[in-house]
Design an enzyme around this catalytic site. Structure first.
Site, PDB file in Angstrom:
ATOM      1  N   SER A 147       0.833  -1.196   0.000  1.00 52.92           N
ATOM      2  CA  SER A 147       0.000   0.000   0.000  1.00 52.92           C
ATOM      3  C   SER A 147       0.870   1.249   0.000  1.00 52.92           C
ATOM      4  CB  SER A 147      -0.898   0.017   1.245  1.00 52.92           C
ATOM      5  OG  SER A 147      -1.563   1.267   1.381  1.00 52.92           O
ATOM      6  N   TYR A 160      -1.330  -0.129  10.444  1.00 50.39           N
ATOM      7  CA  TYR A 160      -1.441  -0.490   9.018  1.00 50.39           C
ATOM      8  C   TYR A 160      -0.197  -0.068   8.241  1.00 50.39           C
ATOM      9  CZ  TYR A 160      -3.455  -0.782   4.303  1.00 50.39           C
ATOM     10  OH  TYR A 160      -3.697  -1.085   2.986  1.00 50.39           O
ATOM     11  N   LYS A 164       2.303  -2.661   6.241  1.00 52.34           N
ATOM     12  CA  LYS A 164       2.547  -2.606   4.796  1.00 52.34           C
ATOM     13  C   LYS A 164       4.011  -2.269   4.486  1.00 52.34           C
ATOM     14  CE  LYS A 164      -1.473  -3.787   3.195  1.00 52.34           C
ATOM     15  NZ  LYS A 164      -1.617  -5.131   2.566  1.00 52.34           N
TER      16      LYS A 164
END
Length: 256
Positions: A147, A160, A164
């Site tokens: 991402s 998150y 990633k």
């Protein structure tokens, strides 16, 4: 081989996680159009059964397998089902993953570890399970869906973003471990117009995202599928350990 034929996947078998909708569905259909047979996996069996039917309508073989990638036994069962049903595995797309914003004073260490499990450990495990079969097949290809959050420095994304970023670096490290038989690359999408994004972001936020992107639009699942097709095919046969950022040209957070 002509240049257009280097974008073919005839005779290949791809295992795709999170294939029931959004990016995973788009990648599954792109691979089928290019000639691959596809093992479609997600937690909701009805979703992947529908995608498998779309693959078959394109003239390719398809399996639908329910799998929660957080569960090691289910990961093992997915790979076993792929081998039993297709006879070989040549491609793996680690697409399943995700997480929302978090408050670093409220998210417990266990919850933080869960985000890493979903986004990083699952990809590591499935790669570990599939690479021996890829080598038996004469070579293979792994694509991780990371991402833009891996490089954005923004509030409330410590879990998150960290996950990633770890997946991005894992991609580069595994590419060294498994070359030359197996190539490992990643795609870092920006905001993509999926049901998940539209459910999480009001229309005004989507408009702001588009305006903050140089190409002035939200991405579509097919934008990611096209990059995934390039990485999967002989067109990228001299590429491993790399990340393509498919994000409309964004160089920072596009959340406004």
């Amino acid at each position: 081989m002509s240049i257009i034929n280097r974008f073919r996947l005839d005779g290949q078998v791809a295992v795709i996680t999170g294939a029931g909708r959004g990016l995973g569905r788009a990648i599954a259909l792109a691979y089928a159009e290019a000639g691959a047979d596809v093992v479609c996996s997600a937690r909701t069996l009805a979703d992947v059964e529908a995608v498998a039917e779309e693959v078959r309508a394109l003239g390719r073989r398809a399996l639908a397998v329910s799998c929660d990638v957080n569960d090691q036994s289910q990961r093992e069962a997915l790979v076993a089902a792929a081998m039993e049903g297709m006879g070989r595995i040549t491609h793996l797309v680690n697409n399943a993953g995700g997480s929302g914003p978090n408050d670093p004073l409220k998210m417990t260490p266990e919850e933080f570890a869960g985000v890493l499990e979903f986004n990083v450990t699952s990809a590591y495990s499935l790669t570990q399970l599939c690479v021996p079969h890829m080598r038996e097949a004469g070579g293979g290809n792994v694509i991780n869906i990371t991402s833009g959050a891996a490089r954005y420095i923004q509030r409330h994304f410590s879990a998150y973003g960290t996950a990633k970023a770890a997946l991005t670096h894992l991609t580069k490290l595994l590419a060294q471990d498994f070359s030359p038989e197996v190539r490992v690359n990643a795609i870092a999408p920006g905001p993509i117009r999926t049901a998940a994004l539209e459910n999480a972001a009001p229309a005004a936020m989507l408009e702001t995202m588009a305006k903050n992107t140089p190409l002035q639009r939200i991405g579509e699942p097919e934008d990611i599928a096209a990059a995934a097709l390039y990485f999967a095919t002989p067109a990228s046969s001299w590429v491993t350990g790399k990340v393509i950022e498919v994000d409309g040209g964004a160089e920072g957070s596009v959340w406004g």
